[in-house]
Design a protein around this motif. Structure first.
Motif, PDB file in Angstrom:
ATOM      1  N   GLU A  53       0.891  -0.954  -0.014  1.00 42.28           N
ATOM      2  CA  GLU A  53      -0.201   0.031  -0.093  1.00 42.28           C
ATOM      3  C   GLU A  53       0.902   1.313  -0.100  1.00 42.28           C
ATOM      4  OE1 GLU A  53      -3.566  -2.051   2.450  1.00 42.28           O
ATOM      5  OE2 GLU A  53      -2.329  -0.689   3.426  1.00 42.28           O
ATOM      6  N   LEU A  54       0.905   2.071  -1.121  1.00 41.29           N
ATOM      7  CA  LEU A  54       1.559   3.164  -1.072  1.00 41.29           C
ATOM      8  C   LEU A  54       0.675   4.284  -1.141  1.00 41.29           C
ATOM      9  CD1 LEU A  54       3.208   1.015  -2.659  1.00 41.29           C
ATOM     10  CD2 LEU A  54       3.932   2.684  -4.221  1.00 41.29           C
ATOM     11  N   ASN A  55       1.063   5.495  -0.259  1.00 40.69           N
ATOM     12  CA  ASN A  55       0.098   6.671   0.108  1.00 40.69           C
ATOM     13  C   ASN A  55       0.933   8.010  -0.334  1.00 40.69           C
ATOM     14  OD1 ASN A  55      -1.431   8.313   1.353  1.00 40.69           O
ATOM     15  ND2 ASN A  55      -0.560   8.113   3.517  1.00 40.69           N
ATOM     16  N   PHE A  56       0.458   8.569  -1.286  1.00 42.57           N
ATOM     17  CA  PHE A  56       1.008   9.883  -1.825  1.00 42.57           C
ATOM     18  C   PHE A  56       0.282  11.076  -1.223  1.00 42.57           C
ATOM     19  CE2 PHE A  56       1.910   6.696  -4.630  1.00 42.57           C
ATOM     20  CZ  PHE A  56       3.262   6.654  -5.229  1.00 42.57           C
ATOM     21  N   GLU A  57       0.894  12.017  -0.832  1.00 45.58           N
ATOM     22  CA  GLU A  57       0.342  13.217  -0.645  1.00 45.58           C
ATOM     23  C   GLU A  57       1.053  14.413  -1.815  1.00 45.58           C
ATOM     24  OE1 GLU A  57       0.797  14.707   3.505  1.00 45.58           O
ATOM     25  OE2 GLU A  57      -0.406  12.926   4.183  1.00 45.58           O
ATOM     26  N   ASP A  58       0.180  14.885  -2.391  1.00 46.50           N
ATOM     27  CA  ASP A  58       0.293  15.921  -3.545  1.00 46.50           C
ATOM     28  C   ASP A  58       1.541  15.406  -4.281  1.00 46.50           C
ATOM     29  OD1 ASP A  58      -1.024  18.180  -2.530  1.00 46.50           O
ATOM     30  OD2 ASP A  58       0.237  18.720  -1.158  1.00 46.50           O
ATOM     31  N   GLY A  59       1.334  14.207  -4.682  1.00 44.45           N
ATOM     32  CA  GLY A  59       1.917  13.579  -5.773  1.00 44.45           C
ATOM     33  C   GLY A  59       3.304  12.869  -5.189  1.00 44.45           C
ATOM     34  N   ILE A  60       3.686  12.860  -4.088  1.00 43.25           N
ATOM     35  CA  ILE A  60       5.101  12.570  -3.642  1.00 43.25           C
ATOM     36  C   ILE A  60       4.519  11.196  -2.583  1.00 43.25           C
ATOM     37  CG2 ILE A  60       7.183  13.028  -2.073  1.00 43.25           C
ATOM     38  CD1 ILE A  60       6.700  14.493  -4.723  1.00 43.25           C
ATOM     39  N   LEU A  61       5.283  10.133  -2.601  1.00 38.78           N
ATOM     40  CA  LEU A  61       5.067   9.078  -1.751  1.00 38.78           C
ATOM     41  C   LEU A  61       5.474   9.542  -0.595  1.00 38.78           C
ATOM     42  CD1 LEU A  61       4.348   6.112  -1.538  1.00 38.78           C
ATOM     43  CD2 LEU A  61       6.800   5.428  -2.161  1.00 38.78           C
ATOM     44  N   GLN A  62       4.480   9.372   0.597  1.00 38.21           N
ATOM     45  CA  GLN A  62       4.809   9.417   1.863  1.00 38.21           C
ATOM     46  C   GLN A  62       5.130   8.184   2.541  1.00 38.21           C
ATOM     47  OE1 GLN A  62       4.655  12.457   3.150  1.00 38.21           O
ATOM     48  NE2 GLN A  62       4.335  13.248   0.967  1.00 38.21           N
ATOM     49  N   THR A  63       4.418   7.284   2.789  1.00 43.77           N
ATOM     50  CA  THR A  63       4.559   5.823   3.122  1.00 43.77           C
ATOM     51  C   THR A  63       4.218   4.830   2.092  1.00 43.77           C
ATOM     52  OG1 THR A  63       2.167   5.899   4.085  1.00 43.77           O
ATOM     53  CG2 THR A  63       3.726   6.736   5.639  1.00 43.77           C
ATOM     54  N   LYS A  64       4.972   3.493   2.596  1.00 47.52           N
ATOM     55  CA  LYS A  64       4.861   2.279   2.144  1.00 47.52           C
ATOM     56  C   LYS A  64       4.844   1.183   2.845  1.00 47.52           C
ATOM     57  CE  LYS A  64       8.549   0.422   0.123  1.00 47.52           C
ATOM     58  NZ  LYS A  64       9.696  -0.064  -0.734  1.00 47.52           N
ATOM     59  N   ARG A  65       3.920   0.313   2.693  1.00 39.38           N
ATOM     60  CA  ARG A  65       3.957  -0.917   3.820  1.00 39.38           C
ATOM     61  C   ARG A  65       3.268  -2.002   2.972  1.00 39.38           C
ATOM     62  NH1 ARG A  65      -0.874  -0.997   8.272  1.00 39.38           N
ATOM     63  NH2 ARG A  65      -2.433  -0.571   6.698  1.00 39.38           N
ATOM     64  N   ALA A  66       3.987  -3.147   3.419  1.00 38.53           N
ATOM     65  CA  ALA A  66       3.368  -4.534   2.665  1.00 38.53           C
ATOM     66  C   ALA A  66       2.954  -5.389   3.993  1.00 38.53           C
ATOM     67  CB  ALA A  66       4.753  -5.181   2.155  1.00 38.53           C
ATOM     68  N   ARG A  67       1.593  -5.930   3.439  1.00 35.47           N
ATOM     69  CA  ARG A  67       0.941  -7.155   4.590  1.00 35.47           C
ATOM     70  C   ARG A  67       0.349  -7.939   3.704  1.00 35.47           C
ATOM     71  NH1 ARG A  67      -4.438  -5.455   6.349  1.00 35.47           N
ATOM     72  NH2 ARG A  67      -5.090  -3.830   5.198  1.00 35.47           N
ATOM     73  N   PRO A  68      -0.005  -8.969   4.405  1.00 33.98           N
ATOM     74  CA  PRO A  68      -0.462 -10.146   3.708  1.00 33.98           C
ATOM     75  C   PRO A  68      -2.311  -9.724   3.255  1.00 33.98           C
ATOM     76  CG  PRO A  68       0.099 -10.874   5.810  1.00 33.98           C
ATOM     77  CD  PRO A  68       0.603  -9.695   5.781  1.00 33.98           C
ATOM     78  N   LEU A  69      -2.739 -10.178   2.461  1.00 35.30           N
ATOM     79  CA  LEU A  69      -4.076  -9.826   2.272  1.00 35.30           C
ATOM     80  C   LEU A  69      -4.899 -10.172   3.360  1.00 35.30           C
ATOM     81  CD1 LEU A  69      -5.766  -8.979  -0.386  1.00 35.30           C
ATOM     82  CD2 LEU A  69      -6.233 -11.310  -0.921  1.00 35.30           C
ATOM     83  N   ASN A  70      -4.744 -11.089   4.065  1.00 36.98           N
ATOM     84  CA  ASN A  70      -5.326 -11.372   5.233  1.00 36.98           C
ATOM     85  C   ASN A  70      -4.555 -11.914   6.415  1.00 36.98           C
ATOM     86  OD1 ASN A  70      -5.700 -13.787   4.177  1.00 36.98           O
ATOM     87  ND2 ASN A  70      -7.136 -14.592   5.536  1.00 36.98           N
ATOM     88  N   ASP A  71      -4.763 -11.525   7.540  1.00 34.96           N
ATOM     89  CA  ASP A  71      -3.745 -11.960   8.564  1.00 34.96           C
ATOM     90  C   ASP A  71      -4.230 -12.946   9.424  1.00 34.96           C
ATOM     91  OD1 ASP A  71      -2.066 -12.303  10.634  1.00 34.96           O
ATOM     92  OD2 ASP A  71      -1.535 -10.043  10.919  1.00 34.96           O
ATOM     93  N   PHE A  72      -3.645 -14.294   9.176  1.00 37.29           N
ATOM     94  CA  PHE A  72      -4.306 -15.296   9.949  1.00 37.29           C
ATOM     95  C   PHE A  72      -4.331 -15.112  11.361  1.00 37.29           C
ATOM     96  CE2 PHE A  72      -3.795 -20.257  10.529  1.00 37.29           C
ATOM     97  CZ  PHE A  72      -5.167 -20.479  11.031  1.00 37.29           C
ATOM     98  N   GLU A  73      -3.247 -14.517  12.037  1.00 36.56           N
ATOM     99  CA  GLU A  73      -3.282 -14.353  13.466  1.00 36.56           C
ATOM    100  C   GLU A  73      -4.225 -13.425  13.903  1.00 36.56           C
ATOM    101  OE1 GLU A  73      -2.117 -15.223  16.898  1.00 36.56           O
ATOM    102  OE2 GLU A  73      -1.282 -16.225  15.268  1.00 36.56           O
ATOM    103  N   GLU A  74      -4.508 -12.335  13.076  1.00 41.30           N
ATOM    104  CA  GLU A  74      -5.706 -11.422  13.280  1.00 41.30           C
ATOM    105  C   GLU A  74      -6.971 -12.234  13.191  1.00 41.30           C
ATOM    106  OE1 GLU A  74      -5.081  -7.309  11.628  1.00 41.30           O
ATOM    107  OE2 GLU A  74      -6.955  -7.820  10.788  1.00 41.30           O
ATOM    108  N   ASP A  75      -7.070 -12.864  12.087  1.00 44.56           N
ATOM    109  CA  ASP A  75      -8.302 -13.416  11.976  1.00 44.56           C
ATOM    110  C   ASP A  75      -8.570 -14.496  13.303  1.00 44.56           C
ATOM    111  OD1 ASP A  75      -8.676 -12.162   9.711  1.00 44.56           O
ATOM    112  OD2 ASP A  75      -8.776 -13.832   8.493  1.00 44.56           O
ATOM    113  N   ARG A  76      -7.701 -14.938  13.667  1.00 38.29           N
ATOM    114  CA  ARG A  76      -7.868 -15.930  14.808  1.00 38.29           C
ATOM    115  C   ARG A  76      -8.059 -14.993  16.140  1.00 38.29           C
ATOM    116  NH1 ARG A  76      -2.567 -19.430  14.906  1.00 38.29           N
ATOM    117  NH2 ARG A  76      -2.868 -19.665  16.837  1.00 38.29           N
ATOM    118  N   GLN A  77      -7.626 -14.055  16.234  1.00 31.39           N
ATOM    119  CA  GLN A  77      -7.875 -13.112  17.466  1.00 31.39           C
ATOM    120  C   GLN A  77      -9.218 -12.693  17.199  1.00 31.39           C
ATOM    121  OE1 GLN A  77      -5.929 -10.645  19.398  1.00 31.39           O
ATOM    122  NE2 GLN A  77      -4.422 -12.493  20.084  1.00 31.39           N
TER     123      GLN A  77
END
Lengths: 363, 329
Positions: free
Chosen positions: A122-146
């Motif tokens: 997921e890439l987050n731009f503000e006024d055309g400049i990349l601010q943040t970038k993060r990668a995560r699984p489509l769904n988090d098994f651990e999170e789903d179990r929680q």
């Protein structure tokens, strides 16, 4: 009459009562309660599966995505990685006018998402400049179990099984009184205690089947969209143990709440009174003295749950205490304690059922 | 084992039936209150085998007495014994007692056959025997043809009969029946009364409540009159009538010289009133002393006056009800 014959009577009564319990119009809502979470998990699973299928046709190598750095422009990024799976742009509708308009203006935002075959970037731009970038699984098994742990403990144990048992077990005697059919059971050559046991068994079978199926189906649907490798690891390690303890907790909750509401149905006419009283008692269980905590069904069954439910660490202490007992018992103590509590409640119910009278006029 | 072609009950072998040692139904100073409302008060009864009718106005306590007998309610004081067994022990009592209440109790959607068979299975019969007995009981109450229909579709009379079938299916020694003849057509009514007589002839108890006093007259070996939760009278109709001294006994005399016999009877103090019947061949005589009246009539006959018949005119439930309870039935 021999005890074996009495046991046969218990089973005959339970068998005849089962049809009434499963198909009672009065407790139809119990099915809705039991299977509602399964609908949510199914919808979540469908969404994940749908996204995964859609993303598969637009895979961007992770090496390309790794090369993208904060500060890159939209144009640079789209040149390096031209196939985002999602592109969302947010423009402020109106800009303020005035001397400080430039300081207060809301920036143009753009979110680009990429799929590298296993993770969503997921890439987050503000006024055309990349601010943040993060990668995560489509769904988090651990999170789903929680999430499932939360649904199981907060929804199933505290609400669905509680109110479901209220509907099923209170009706075993009180419902028959309202239908003016209780005398049918009182006119059979059986001890009242045998009748109580038969009806309790019928209610228990129904409650365990309905809520066990609901919880199991939700669990299966929670697992359905997970990554096969993660699932394989899960079954090789904790999987069976989790299934067992969730099942045990659901069944024991039915055992405990069933006995409590069966006794309430014999002792009280209005189901609202025991429901509110017991719900209040169960809710404040976490802040009661240790001795009083043991007089709660929730105290025992929550201790059997294999995954602690999610709890915000910033939540007030009172909320955290209400959500979980301070000193949960061991599994063995929880099972034995709950069975002992149930036996005590059923003993009280057996005393009450001896004195119950068929008096339809006052119902 | 009963078959559909042989009458169920009295003639059938009864493995579940207990030969009770004390074949009486006893109430010893029994009271029952519903909160502050009186159900029955200080009832002491000794009901021998035979057909006993409970008679009283609505709300008098008839159903309360029956529910007490079956253990559906419990007395606040006093002791009840049903042929030696306490209603507090349904495991034993319900093997010798069948109770047809005024309420339907068939599970929703069940057929008549299912309903009766279910009761028998719960009594402890095997499925095969329960089915055989259920069919025999249904045959006995003329419900065999309708037995496969749902109870919900039955008429009032059919529901009455299906409850009766359930009550007799396990061949009990005590039959307790709340208004069992209500809604029955004349033919079935006659057959049902015959069934009660069969049971009574075998030394069993048939205890029923009824509003139809003419039927009570015909079928009852003894009656219990109850009003406001208290027993007003109990026993055979004649003996109850004899105990009522404040109302003169009434007799109808059929004779040729009615006016002469009337004048002879008027010479006795115990005669309070004589009415000549329209055809002038009969007298309605009211006397305060039945024995003296009998002697006087004997003397008149010996003197050569022909008396064709003497029939008590108020030895029936209608008269007892009116004397003891009042006109409101």
């Amino acid at each position: 009459m021999t005890n074996a014959a009495r046991l046969r009577q218990v089973w005959t009564i339970a068998r005849l009562q089962l049809t009434r319990v499963f198909f009672s119009k009065r407790s139809f809502w119990v099915y809705l309660l039991a299977f509602f979470p399964a609908v949510i998990f199914f919808a979540h699973g469908v969404e994940v599966k749908f996204k995964r299928d859609r993303y598969t046709s637009r895979v961007t190598p992770s090496s390309v995505l790794d090369a993208i750095r904060a500060g890159d422009s939209e144009g640079d990024v789209l040149r390096q990685a031209p196939g985002p799976v999602s592109d969302e742009r947010y423009r402020p509708r109106r800009r303020r006018r005035g001397p400080d308009a430039e300081q207060q203006r809301t920036p143009d935002r753009r979110f680009l998402a990429y799929w590298d075959g296993s993770k969503r970037w997921e890439l987050n731009f503000e006024d055309g400049i990349l601010q943040t970038k993060r990668a995560r699984p489509l769904n988090d098994f651990e999170e789903d179990r929680q999430v499932y742990a939360g649904v199981f403990q907060y929804f199933y144990l505290r609400l669905a099984i509680f109110f479901g048992c209220l509907g099923i077990f209170m009706n075993l005697f009180r419902g028959e009184m309202l239908d003016k059919t209780l005398h049918f059971w009182f006119l059979i050559p059986a001890r009242r205690e045998v009748l109580l046991a038969g009806k309790y068994l019928a209610g228990l079978i129904a409650a365990v089947v309905i809520f066990g199926s609901g919880a199991a189906l939700s669990f299966a649907l929670m697992l359905w969209p997970q990554d096969p490798t993660a699932l394989q690891t899960f079954w090789a390690t904790d999987g069976l143990s989790h299934v067992f303890w969730y099942s045990a907790a659901a069944a024991l909750a039915c055992v405990g709440y069933g006995s409590v509401f069966l006794a309430s149905g014999l002792l009280l006419r209005n189901p609202i009174i025991p429901a509110v009283t017991i719900l209040f008692w169960e809710s404040i269980n976490g802040i009661l003295p240790a001795m009083l905590q043991k007089l709660s069904v929730l105290y025992y069954v929550e201790a059997l749950c294999p995954v602690p439910p999610p709890m915000d660490s910033n939540a007030p202490l009172l909320i955290r205490l209400l959500a979980a007992p301070a000193e949960p018992p061991t599994a063995a103590f929880a099972v034995l304690g709950l069975l002992a509590l149930t036996a005590l409640v059923l003993f009280v119910a057996s005393r009450a059922v001896r004195n119950i009278e068929v008096n339809y006029g006052v119902e | 084992m009963s078959t559909p072609n042989s009458p169920i009950g009295p003639a059938a072998a009864t493995p579940m039936s207990t030969a009770a040692t004390a074949p009486e139904v006893l109430f010893d100073d029994v009271s029952k209150f519903y909160g502050e409302v009186l159900g029955v008060n200080r009832v002491t009864l000794r009901i021998p085998p035979g057909i006993t009718s409970l008679v009283g106005p609505n709300g008098s306590g008839k159903t309360t007495l029956m529910n007490l007998m079956a253990g559906l309610i419990h007395p606040d004081r006093g002791v009840i014994t049903m042929r030696g067994l306490s209603p507090r022990h349904p495991e034993r009592l319900m093997r010798i007692l069948g109770y047809a209440t005024q309420y339907d109790s068939a599970p929703r959607g069940s057929t008549g056959l299912d309903f009766v068979t279910t009761g028998l299975i719960l009594t402890g019969f095997s499925s095969a025997e329960a089915s055989t007995r259920a069919q025999a009981a249904l045959h006995r109450v003329r419900m065999a043809e309708a037995s496969r229909r749902k109870v919900a579709s039955y008429s009032k009379g059919m529901r009455q009969r299906i409850r009766l079938a359930q009550a007799i299916a396990h061949d009990p020694d005590i039959l307790v029946l709340d208004e069992p003849l209500n809604g029955l057509d004349p033919l079935v009514r006659a057959e049902t009364i015959a069934l009660f007589r069969e049971y009574a002839a075998l030394g069993r108890h048939v205890i029923l409540s009824s509003h139809v006093l003419q039927e009570v007259d015909i079928i009852s070996d003894q009656v219990i009159l109850i009003a406001n939760g208290m027993i007003i009278a109990e026993g055979q109709i004649r003996s109850v009538r004899e105990e009522i001294h404040q109302h003169p006994s009434q007799f109808v005399i059929r004779c040729r010289d009615a006016s002469r016999i009337a004048s002879l009877l008027f010479e006795h103090d115990h005669i309070t009133q004589i009415k000549m019947q329209d055809d002038r061949l009969g007298l309605l005589v009211m006397t305060r002393n039945r024995a003296d009246f009998s002697r006087a009539l004997t003397r008149i006959s010996l003197a050569g006056h022909t008396v064709e018949s003497i029939v008590p005119a108020d030895e029936n439930m209608g008269a007892l009800y009116e004397y003891l309870i009042g006109g409101d039935r």
